[in-house]
Structures are given as structure tokens and as C-alpha cells.
Design a protein around this motif. Structure first.
Motif, mmCIF file in Angstrom:
data_model
loop_
_atom_site.group_PDB
_atom_site.id
_atom_site.type_symbol
_atom_site.label_atom_id
_atom_site.label_comp_id
_atom_site.label_asym_id
_atom_site.label_seq_id
_atom_site.Cartn_x
_atom_site.Cartn_y
_atom_site.Cartn_z
ATOM 1 N N LEU A 782 0.884 -1.250 0.037
ATOM 2 C CA LEU A 782 -0.056 0.082 -0.042
ATOM 3 C C LEU A 782 0.870 1.189 -0.031
ATOM 4 O O LEU A 782 0.691 2.291 -0.516
ATOM 5 N N ALA A 783 1.990 1.092 0.816
ATOM 6 C CA ALA A 783 2.955 2.333 0.459
ATOM 7 C C ALA A 783 3.462 2.536 -0.597
ATOM 8 O O ALA A 783 3.733 3.753 -0.951
ATOM 9 N N ALA A 784 3.805 1.655 -1.308
ATOM 10 C CA ALA A 784 4.369 1.740 -2.699
ATOM 11 C C ALA A 784 3.372 2.426 -3.708
ATOM 12 O O ALA A 784 3.907 3.151 -4.363
ATOM 13 N N ILE A 785 2.072 1.918 -3.420
ATOM 14 C CA ILE A 785 0.959 2.408 -4.328
ATOM 15 C C ILE A 785 0.789 3.874 -3.810
ATOM 16 O O ILE A 785 0.837 4.972 -4.857
ATOM 17 N N ARG A 786 0.895 4.256 -2.737
ATOM 18 C CA ARG A 786 0.408 5.852 -2.464
ATOM 19 C C ARG A 786 1.908 6.393 -2.789
ATOM 20 O O ARG A 786 1.442 7.707 -3.152
ATOM 21 N N ALA A 787 2.922 5.918 -2.739
ATOM 22 C CA ALA A 787 4.078 6.705 -3.315
ATOM 23 C C ALA A 787 3.865 7.021 -4.707
ATOM 24 O O ALA A 787 4.655 8.147 -5.297
ATOM 25 N N LEU A 788 3.139 6.269 -5.762
ATOM 26 C CA LEU A 788 3.078 6.680 -6.872
ATOM 27 C C LEU A 788 2.172 7.926 -7.010
ATOM 28 O O LEU A 788 2.121 8.628 -8.147
ATOM 29 N N GLY A 789 1.403 8.295 -5.948
ATOM 30 C CA GLY A 789 0.320 9.364 -5.998
ATOM 31 C C GLY A 789 -1.005 8.968 -6.149
ATOM 32 O O GLY A 789 -1.996 9.519 -6.530
ATOM 33 N N ILE A 790 -1.304 7.719 -5.847
ATOM 34 C CA ILE A 790 -2.820 7.198 -6.046
ATOM 35 C C ILE A 790 -3.185 7.036 -4.940
ATOM 36 O O ILE A 790 -2.832 6.470 -3.641
ATOM 37 N N LYS A 791 -4.373 7.326 -4.988
ATOM 38 C CA LYS A 791 -5.317 7.222 -3.651
ATOM 39 C C LYS A 791 -5.931 5.864 -3.399
ATOM 40 O O LYS A 791 -6.000 5.057 -4.422
ATOM 41 N N LEU A 792 -6.262 5.659 -2.150
ATOM 42 C CA LEU A 792 -6.642 4.279 -1.892
ATOM 43 C C LEU A 792 -7.852 4.393 -1.116
ATOM 44 O O LEU A 792 -7.999 5.101 -0.092
ATOM 45 N N HIS A 793 -8.858 3.402 -1.530
ATOM 46 C CA HIS A 793 -10.160 3.375 -1.003
ATOM 47 C C HIS A 793 -10.311 2.003 -0.159
ATOM 48 O O HIS A 793 -9.928 0.897 -0.754
ATOM 49 N N VAL A 794 -10.997 1.953 0.827
ATOM 50 C CA VAL A 794 -11.533 0.834 1.374
ATOM 51 C C VAL A 794 -12.851 0.554 0.756
ATOM 52 O O VAL A 794 -14.092 1.438 1.279
ATOM 53 N N ASP A 795 -13.134 -0.517 0.138
ATOM 54 C CA ASP A 795 -14.487 -0.739 -0.662
ATOM 55 C C ASP A 795 -15.395 -1.604 0.211
ATOM 56 O O ASP A 795 -14.987 -2.519 0.922
ATOM 57 N N ASP A 796 -16.752 -1.260 0.103
ATOM 58 C CA ASP A 796 -17.704 -2.178 0.909
ATOM 59 C C ASP A 796 -17.406 -2.503 2.102
ATOM 60 O O ASP A 796 -17.464 -3.491 2.842
ATOM 61 N N PHE A 797 -17.047 -1.309 2.739
ATOM 62 C CA PHE A 797 -16.884 -1.182 4.329
ATOM 63 C C PHE A 797 -18.093 -1.843 5.026
ATOM 64 O O PHE A 797 -19.222 -1.364 4.798
ATOM 65 N N GLY A 798 -17.798 -2.513 6.054
ATOM 66 C CA GLY A 798 -18.842 -3.140 6.898
ATOM 67 C C GLY A 798 -19.175 -4.697 6.572
ATOM 68 O O GLY A 798 -19.852 -5.226 7.314
ATOM 69 N N THR A 799 -18.475 -5.082 5.327
ATOM 70 C CA THR A 799 -18.906 -6.492 5.137
ATOM 71 C C THR A 799 -17.767 -7.487 5.402
ATOM 72 O O THR A 799 -18.047 -8.715 5.548
ATOM 73 N N GLY A 800 -16.499 -6.954 5.771
ATOM 74 C CA GLY A 800 -15.603 -7.685 6.421
ATOM 75 C C GLY A 800 -15.213 -7.615 7.722
ATOM 76 O O GLY A 800 -16.011 -7.562 8.708
ATOM 77 N N TYR A 801 -13.697 -7.848 8.112
ATOM 78 C CA TYR A 801 -13.389 -8.032 9.386
ATOM 79 C C TYR A 801 -12.307 -7.105 9.627
ATOM 80 O O TYR A 801 -11.640 -7.311 10.671
ATOM 81 N N SER A 802 -12.364 -5.812 9.023
ATOM 82 C CA SER A 802 -11.204 -5.104 9.306
ATOM 83 C C SER A 802 -11.529 -4.537 10.679
ATOM 84 O O SER A 802 -12.655 -4.156 11.129
ATOM 85 N N SER A 803 -10.352 -4.126 11.232
ATOM 86 C CA SER A 803 -10.564 -3.402 12.837
ATOM 87 C C SER A 803 -10.124 -1.875 12.706
ATOM 88 O O SER A 803 -9.526 -1.603 11.680
ATOM 89 N N LEU A 804 -10.382 -0.960 13.666
ATOM 90 C CA LEU A 804 -9.958 0.367 13.794
ATOM 91 C C LEU A 804 -8.582 0.453 13.611
ATOM 92 O O LEU A 804 -7.936 1.432 12.716
ATOM 93 N N SER A 805 -7.597 -0.299 14.300
ATOM 94 C CA SER A 805 -6.258 -0.341 14.130
ATOM 95 C C SER A 805 -5.797 -0.720 12.977
ATOM 96 O O SER A 805 -4.710 -0.070 12.656
ATOM 97 N N GLN A 806 -6.444 -1.632 12.243
ATOM 98 C CA GLN A 806 -5.902 -1.888 10.898
ATOM 99 C C GLN A 806 -6.051 -0.596 9.993
ATOM 100 O O GLN A 806 -5.339 -0.400 9.173
ATOM 101 N N LEU A 807 -7.200 -0.006 10.118
ATOM 102 C CA LEU A 807 -7.599 1.189 9.085
ATOM 103 C C LEU A 807 -6.475 2.373 9.452
ATOM 104 O O LEU A 807 -5.967 3.109 8.797
ATOM 105 N N GLN A 808 -6.193 2.404 10.882
ATOM 106 C CA GLN A 808 -5.292 3.429 11.318
ATOM 107 C C GLN A 808 -3.821 3.174 10.741
ATOM 108 O O GLN A 808 -2.971 4.185 10.179
ATOM 109 N N ARG A 809 -3.264 1.605 10.521
ATOM 110 C CA ARG A 809 -2.227 1.533 10.182
ATOM 111 C C ARG A 809 -2.068 1.466 8.621
ATOM 112 O O ARG A 809 -0.996 1.918 8.327
#
Length: 901
Positions: A782-809
């Protein structure tokens, strides 16, 4: 055979010829002694029982007599009272009419006046009119006592003989003698206590007065006597000097014995209320009849046993003499055989059959052997010679060996390879035994072939065992299943075949190396065995596939329970080198004979069922259904078409705008994949994306999406539709499989460079499931993609198992809320609360919020109130082809006046 033993055997048999008769005589003496002692004990037991019965009968008879006399006492008291108050001559007749004295036991009831005349009577007395001289009359007249007197009727009372007389004094008003009340009762009434057959033959029941000469008795024939003449009782009354007792009266006639000369067990009991003694005498002969019969039976049986013992001793003596003769004959043969076999490396034995009386061979005896042969059995030759085969080779092996020896005696020759019992007694594991009949015996050669058999077993193990897991392999299983199915068919049983595939093993193997993969397979095999019965068969079928045969089973529910248990067990992580690995398992089940009658068909159908379950979601089990074949066939056809579509580039992108929540300003677009098939037309993504994900084709398809999106951005730029002042980014979806495979950043950079597109015009959407892998690798990607200048989206949030700490990291830029949360807006208060929490969390992390699936004006108003940044859905615009995007780019603001804030 040892020389001293050879000479000792004949002497032993001669000694036995003398020993058997002596033992038979001792046994006979013991039998007769035991028979006599048992007979005496039985006789004593019978006598003791007779004493107990005589005492019990006497006690019961005394109670019966006392109750009966008490009734007479009460009747006479009532009659006395009535007479003294009424003095009515018709008193007794009136009482008869009222129902009294009607019983046949009442011989006569009367009242005698003070002058001895009959004043009243229940029966006419004929000529006897004066009883003043009767003994009972005189006794009552001369005594003031009104007590009941018991005695025998005087001669003057005609018709009262054979009865017991009860009398009581009558008084006038001045207590002077006024006559006598008498009542004569049939003596049989007092002996009806028990029937004669109950007491047995020769028994006697008697009632004797202590001071009045009364004597009533009933013998075993039921005859009742009231006179001393013809009485069977002993003449002397001192037989019962105490209140109760039991004694044996012998059969001597005279004053001391019974008149008929029979011996009896006599029991007596005095009445505590009246001067009477109750006696019961039981025949001594009848009491001991059972013991006598027992003695006769014992004597006859002992006699028969003695004859049998003596006969057996005679036979044993004859057989011992014959055995001594055979022992001498065999001695010469053994010495010759030993000379020829002592120097060999193989074991040599001379075996002689042991026959029963019918001449049948029931066992075999080792009559000679060499030292090598004894060594095989961990014995010396002296210890082994003389032993029976059934003793040396115990259990099932002995029975089979004796059967083989019989066969060799019949056919003349037999040989076999045999595995020896694992009982730590033998110095040989495998032996080749060769049997040759010689005369009336067998010459046996035993050769140690343990090394050869061990080599053969090792080759068989290599051919049938998986070297990694230690489980049977595919070759073994395919050879094992046919006889197992035949056994199930013969016993009318079913069998179930479970095809197990490890779901994520390839990912672990590719990402962590083959060493970790091998250790994981070994751990999986061990865990699989713990979920099965010892009788179930499991094999590694190849790669990450295992196969299990369950037979027998009670029902399909039991098979389903086993499959569910396996899936649950594999749902827990495997710890390899202190690192947990989640793989899971999918199970396909076929049942014999319903789903196939041979191994190949059952394996194919269980494989189909397993893949059918995988297609519906991993970590499931499925029973085979014929419809699954057609489904898999359709999926196979669809997969082939997907391969053609990738090759021929049949995919296109449609675009759905994403606008500002308040103004409706076009901020970005999401690229949505469509499959434009030349014959089937436009195919929606939900019809082919799941198969692409499951088959791994999503990776090349994802590369095509990246290239198409960049190419379209370049095309818009070339057409002047997206100048630097009006450009909007396009977001593309990247599959979790692309992320797990790695290299997404490289593909993005290559596409941007190839089409000359600025990185800011491209955005990447990833689902929560793509964030669940190795955290460090994902962060780096993700850091390499962001370094290109590309924005990152979390798609379909709420259907998986991600945690607050994961989103923060992860440091994502945009959070797109799944349409299921948007749909609850306006429907329930809880839905609005949940959405508010998501917006607050995202803003706190510095992320923009996009609501997916906005379809109503009400939802839009609520999202504005909640502070949601952007919206996307049918309310704004449906997905459309690239050619239709131009007008939207020109408008820039897509809300109608009614929707504008």
C-alpha cells in the motif's frame, strides 16, 4: 533327545502302569467316604427339620385349642347369666330359634336343676332323668366356684359320648347352689385344626386334660378317639412334664412308647388358660424318607463312579505299558536323525503325532531337534524335546500349525512361509517351514528368512506409503477400495468416500516455501487422523488432497457429522515454526452403492461434490448429486469462455459517477467491469467474477482492468474531454487475490507510464478481505502504491472483518460504506446510528466517506445531515459506457434542482 531322557521314558511309563490303579483305589475310598458323610448330614438335617415342624405345629394347635375353649367359656357365661335372671324352661329352645347352638358341633346344651333333674335341654335325654350322682354335678354342688370345668360326658348323658363336656355352676339370688349348666361339644371340633394329610402318614394330633382324664386324639387316617381304649398315645403322662417341648419317642411298645410301635417326633404345648395340653406327633420314618432316598441315590452313583474309575485305571495301565514299548522304539530313530542334522544352519525337528482313542491326530510332539532348531525358540534342546506343538506355538498360530502338520501327514509334503508371533520368545521373525512325512512322523526343516521378508516389506511400504505424511498413498488406496466395497456389499452395508481438499494450502506453500508446506501437510494428516475411527481408512491422494473411506456407518447423518468435524478441526490454525497458518478444508462425499459401484466412480463423484461445495464457498461439505456434474460442466464451459475473453479482450468498462453530497459536483468515477460476449451479449460481473476469483483468472482480468482504465483516461485526454482543469479520477477495484499475489504497484506504474496518465487520476479500491493477510507485506504494498500518488479506497466497508487499528495502520484515503448500510437509512433509527458512527470514525482517521447505493432523496438528505462527503448510486447516475460520460463531464454538477442542497 538327551540319552538319559531316552532311558528314563520307558521307566516312567512302567511307573505310571502301577500308579493308575493305586490312584483309582484312593479315589474310590474318597468317594465312598464323602457319600456316607453327606448321607449322615442329610439325615440329621431332616430330623432337625421334623423337630422344628413338630414344635411349630404344637404351638399353633395349642393356640387353636385355647381360642376354641375360650369361645365355649364365653358362651356358658352368657347362658348362665340368662338363666339366673329368667329361669325360663324354654330359654335354650328360644336361643336355638334365634340361631344359637345350631352348629352340628354342639351335641347338647342343657340346664340341670339343684335336684339333678333336667330343667331345659336342646336335645331330649331319654331315660336319663337324674344326674345328681354325676361327678361333675357333685363337684359343682360342693364347690362355690363358678369357673368352667372341662371333662368327659358321664354315661347318664346318652348321645353325648365322643364329646367334650363343658359345665358351670348356677346360683340363686342368695348365691346358693341352684343347678349346673352343661354344654357337650363334638370332640372332632377340637381336632379340625389341620388335616391328616398335611401332617403326613403316621402322624397324630391329640388334646389331653391335665387333671380330668380327658384324652382326644386323631391319627393319620383321620380317625378321632375319645377313650383310652385304642389310644396310641404313651400311657405315662410324664412325657410332658414341662409347659412345652419336643422329643423323639422310639417305637418300643409299652408305657414309654406309642401303642402302634411307631417312632414319632412328639411336640407338646400346655395351654396357659385351661388345664389342657396340645400334642402333635410326626412320623419319624416319614420325616427321614427324603434323607433315605438321598442315601440310596448317592450310593448308586458312587458305585457307578467307582466302577468307571477302576475301568479307567485299567485302560491307563494298558496305555502306559504300550507307551513304554513305543519309547524304546523311537530312541534308536532319534539317535540316527540327530547325527545327520546337528551341523546345519537351519532348524531340524522330528515330529510325532499325538492321537486320541479314535486314532485322530489332535496334536504333535517334538521328539527330537538340533541345537539350531531349539535356538529359534530361545530354548535348549533338552527343554524343547518332548514339548507339544500346541504348547510351543500357542494361540491361533498353534491351531494353524497343527492343521498344516495334519495336511503334511496326509499329503506327504507341505511347505510355507510364516510370520512368527511377536511375543519376544522367538529368535526368528519369518521362517520357511518344509514338512516331509517319514513313517508315522514328520521331518521338519525351519529356515530363517527374516532378512528377505524385511526387504520385501520395505519395498511394499515404499510402493504403498506416502513418504511425507506416513499415510497410505494413492496406489494403496486404489487397491484397497475394491475388496472393501465387495465386503460392504456382501454384508449389505454402505460405505462413504470423503474427498478432502485443503482450501488455502497453495497460498501458504507459495508464500512461505515448500519446507513450511511439507510441515503443514504432515500436521494436517495428523489432525485428520484424530477425527476418525481406528477402523476408518485415510490416504493422501496427492498434493493437498486426502481421501477417507468410512465403512460401515449407521446413517448419512453420521457421515455428515464426520465431515463437519473435519472441517471444524481444519478451521483452527496450524502453528508452524511459531507462526499460525489458516488453511481450512472442503469435503466432497459419495456413498456406495448409491453414487457408484466402483472406486473410480466414487472418487470422481466425491471430487465433483467437493468442487461443488467450493464453488458455493470454501470450508463446506457436500454430498454428491447428479446435478453437480452438469453444474461443473457449465462452470468448466464458462471458465473456457473466460480464457477466450481474456485472450480476445472481450472486457469493457462502464463508469458510475461519484459526486459531492451537497453540491452534486462530479468528483470521481468508479470503473465497473463488463463482459461483452459476441454471442451471449453483455454479461454482468456477478455472473462471472465469482468463478474468476475461484479459478485465479481474476489476476489477468485485473491486469486488463488496470490497462483499460488507463487507456480510457488517455483517450479522454486526447479528445480534449479531460483537460487539466476538468479532470476527475477513475477508481478501479483490485481483487484480494491480486494483492496476495503481489506486484500490484508494478502493474499500476507500468500502465500509467505506458499510457501517459498522471497518477492522481487513478484510484485503487480494495476490500476488507484483502487487508487480512500478512500485515507487513500489505503495508509495504500500500505504501508503494501511495508513493505513486494514487489514492486508496476501502471498498464495501462493513462486510468484512477489518478493525480500527488496521484502518489506522493502513492509512487509507477514502472509506466507501457498503450499500447495505445505506439501505437502512430512513428505515430504522439503528441504521442511522451505525452510519453516523462510521462517518465519525472515518473523519477521525482523516478519511473521506462515500455512501454506495444511494437511491432515494430521503437517503441523500440524511447523508447530508450525517456529514457524508460523497455519494454514489442510481439517484445520481447508473453505470454507463465511456461514450456516455462526455455530457456528464461537461455538466460537472449532476444534481437536479430538486436534489441540490
Amino acid at each position: 533327545m538327551h540319552p538319559s531322557r531316552a532311558h528314563t521314558a520307558p521307566r516312567t511309563h512302567r511307573f505310571l502302569a502301577l500308579l493308575w490303579p493305586a490312584l483309582a483305589l484312593l479315589a474310590c475310598l474318597a468317594l465312598w467316604g464323602a457319600a456316607v458323610l453327606r448321607a449322615q448330614a442329610e439325615q440329621q438335617r431332616a430330623f432337625d427339620q421334623a423337630v422344628k415342624e413338630a414344635d411349630a405345629y404344637a404351638e399353633a394347635y395349642e393356640q387353636y385349642v385355647t381360642r376354641s375353649v375360650a369361645q365355649m367359656d364365653q358362651i356358658t357365661m352368657q347362658l348362665k347369666h340368662s338363666w339366673e335372671h329368667a329361669h325360663s324352661p324354654a330359654l335354650i329352645e328360644d336361643m336355638r330359634r334365634d340361631g344359637m347352638f345350631t352348629d352340628a358341633a354342639f351335641v347338647n346344651v342343657g340346664v340341670i336343676g339343684r335336684d339333678g333333674s333336667i330343667r331345659s335341654s336342646s336335645r331330649p335325654l331319654g331315660r336319663a332323668a337324674d344326674l345328681s350322682g354325676a361327678r361333675f354335678f357333685v363337684q359343682h354342688r360342693d364347690s362355690n366356684s363358678t369357673a368352667l370345668r372341662i371333662g368327659t360326658p358321664p354315661p347318664e348323658l346318652e348321645g353325648a359320648q365322643g364329646a367334650i363336656l363343658f359345665t358351670r355352676r348356677l346360683d340363686n339370688a342368695d348365691d346358693e347352689f341352684d343347678g349346673v349348666l352343661l354344654m357337650a361339644v363334638d370332640a372332632a371340633y377340637f381336632t379340625a385344626f389341620v388335616s391328616s394329610p398335611t401332617l403326613g402318614p403316621g402322624s397324630l394330633l391329640a388334646l389331653v386334660g391335665i387333671d380330668n382324664g380327658l384324652r382326644i386324639e386323631q391319627d393319620g387316617d383321620g380317625t378321632v378317639r375319645t377313650r383310652r381304649a385304642g389310644s396310641l398315645l404313651p400311657a405315662n403322662a410324664d412325657r410332658w412334664p414341662v409347659a412345652r417341648g419336643v422329643q423323639l419317642v422310639d417305637g418300643a411298645k409299652g408305657a414309654g412308647g406309642f401303642a402302634d410301635g411307631r417312632a414319632r417326633v412328639l411336640g407338646w404345648r400346655r395351654s396357659g388358660a385351661y388345664p389342657l395340653v396340645a400334642l402333635v406327633a410326626l412320623s419319624h420314618e416319614a420325616a427321614l424318607a427324603g434323607a433315605q432316598a438321598y442315601w440310596i441315590d448317592s450310593r448308586n452313583q458312587t458305585l457307578v463312579a467307582s466302577v468307571v474309575l477302576l475301568a479307567l485305571a485299567a485302560v491307563a495301565t494298558i496305555l502306559s505299558l504300550r507307551a513304554a514299548a513305543r519309547a524304546r522304539e523311537q530312541d534308536a530313530v532319534q539317535r540316527a536323525y540327530r547325527t545327520a542334522t546337528e551341523s546345519g544352519n537351519d532348524g531340524f525337528y522330528m515330529i510325532a503325532p499325538v492321537r486320541d482313542r479314535k486314532g485322530q491326530m489332535v496334536d504333535f510332539r517334538i521328539v527330537d531337534c538340533n541345537e539350531r532348531g531349539a535356538f529359534f525358540y530361545s530354548m535348549t534342546r533338552e527343554e524343547l524335546v518332548g514339548s507339544l506343538v500346541s504348547q510351543v506355538d500357542r494361540g491361533v498360530d498353534a491351531r494353524e500349525l497343527v492343521a498344516n502338520y495334519r495336511q503334511a501327514m496326509t499329503a506327504g509334503f507341505h511347505q510355507e512361509d510364516r510370520r512368527m508371533p511377536d511375543d519376544n520368545r522367538l529368535n526368528i521373525r519369518w521362517g520357511h517351514r518344509r514338512l516331509v512325512r517319514v513313517g508315522d512322523g514328520l521331518a521338519v526343516t525351519l529356515q530363517d528368512i527374516s532378512q528377505r521378508k524385511e526387504h520385501e516389506a520395505q519395498l511394499a511400504r515404499l510402493a504403498n506409503e506416502d513418504s511425507l505424511t506416513g499415510l497410505p498413498n494413492r496406489h494403496w488406496f486404489l487397491n484397497f477400495v475394491p475388496p472393501a466395497l465387495a465386503h460392504a456389499k456382501a454384508h449389505n452395508q454402505e460405505a462413504a468416500l470423503l474427498f478432502i481438499d485443503l482450501d488455502e494450502f497453495k497460498q501458504v506453500n507459495d508464500s512461505h516455501g515448500h519446507a513450511v508446506g511439507d510441515r503443514l501437510l504432515k500436521a494436517a494428516a495428523t489432525r485428520l487422523l484424530t477425527q476418525l475411527r481406528p477402523s476408518d481408512r485415510v490416504a493422501r491422494f496427492g498434493g493437498d488432497e486426502f481421501i477417507v473411506l468410512l465403512s460401515p456407518f449407521d446413517s448419512e447423518h453420521q457421515v455428515a457429522a464426520v465431515a463437519a468435524r473435519i472441517i471444524q478441526a481444519f478451521g483452527k490454525p496450524f502453528t508452524i515454526a511459531d507462526e499460525p497458518h489458516m488453511i481450512g478444508a472442503s469435503v466432497g462425499i459419495s456413498v456406495f452403492p448409491r453414487d457408484g459401484s466402483d472406486a473410480a466412480t466414487l472418487i470422481r463423484h466425491s471430487d465433483i461434490a467437493m468442487y461443488a461445495g467450493k464453488n458455493e464457498g470454501k470450508g463446506q461439505y457436500r454430498f454428491f448429486d447428479p446435478s453437480q456434474s452438469s453444474t461443473l460442466k457449465s462452470r468448466a464451459q464458462l471458465r473456457q469462455r473466460l480464457l477466450e475473453a481474456i485472450e480476445k479482450k472481450q472486457f469493457v468498462l462502464h463508469y458510475q459517477p461519484r459526486v459531492d453530497t451537497r453540491t452534486g459536483r462530479l468528483l470521481s468515477m468508479e470503473a465497473l467491469l463488463r463482459w461483452e460476449h459476441p454471442q451471449l451479449g453483455m454479461i454482468r460481473p456477478d455472473e462471472f467474477i465469482p468463478l474468476a476469483e475461484a479459478s485465479g483468472l481474476i489476476v489477468p482480468i485485473g491486469a486488463i482492468v488496470i490497462d483499460l482504465a488507463c487507456a480510457q483516461l488517455a483517450a479522454w485526454r486526447g479528445q480534449g474531454q479531460q483537460g487539466s482543469g476538468c479532470a476527475v479520477p477513475v477508481s478501479i477495484n483490485v481483487s484480494p487475490k491480486q494483492f496476495l499475489r503481489g506486484g500490484v504497484q508494478r502493474e499500476l506504474a507500468d500502465a500509467l507510464l505506458r499510457h501517459g496518465v498522471a497518477p492522481g487520476l487513478l484510484e485503487v479500491e480494495i476490500t476488507e478481505s484483502a487487508m487480512m493477510g500478512d500485515q507487513e507485506e500489505i503495508l509495504a504494498e500500500l505504501a508503494a502504491i501511495r508513493a505513486l500518488g494514487i489514492k486508496l479506497h476501502v471498498d464495501d466497508f462493513g462486510t468484512g472483518y477489518s478493525s480500527l487499528s488496521q484502518l489506522q495502520r493502513m492509512k487509507m484515503d477514502v472509506l466507501k460504506v457498503d450499500r447495505s448500510f445505506t439501505a437502512e437509512l430512513g428505515r430504522s433509527k439503528e441504521g442511522q446510528v451505525f452510519f453516523q458512527a462510521i462517518v465519525s470514525m472515518a473523519h477521525a482517521l482523516g478519511m473521506e466517506v462515500v455512501a454506495e447505493g444511494v437511491e432515494t432523496h430521503e437517503q441523500l438528505q440524511i447523508l447530508r445531515a450525517l456529514g457524508c462527503n460523497e455519494v454514489q448510486g442510481y439517484l445520481v447516475a447508473r453505470p454507463m459506457a465511456a461514450e456516455a460520460i462526455g455530457p456528464l463531464l461537461a455538466r460537472r454538477y449532476l444534481f437536479e434542482d430538486a436534489l441540490a442542497a
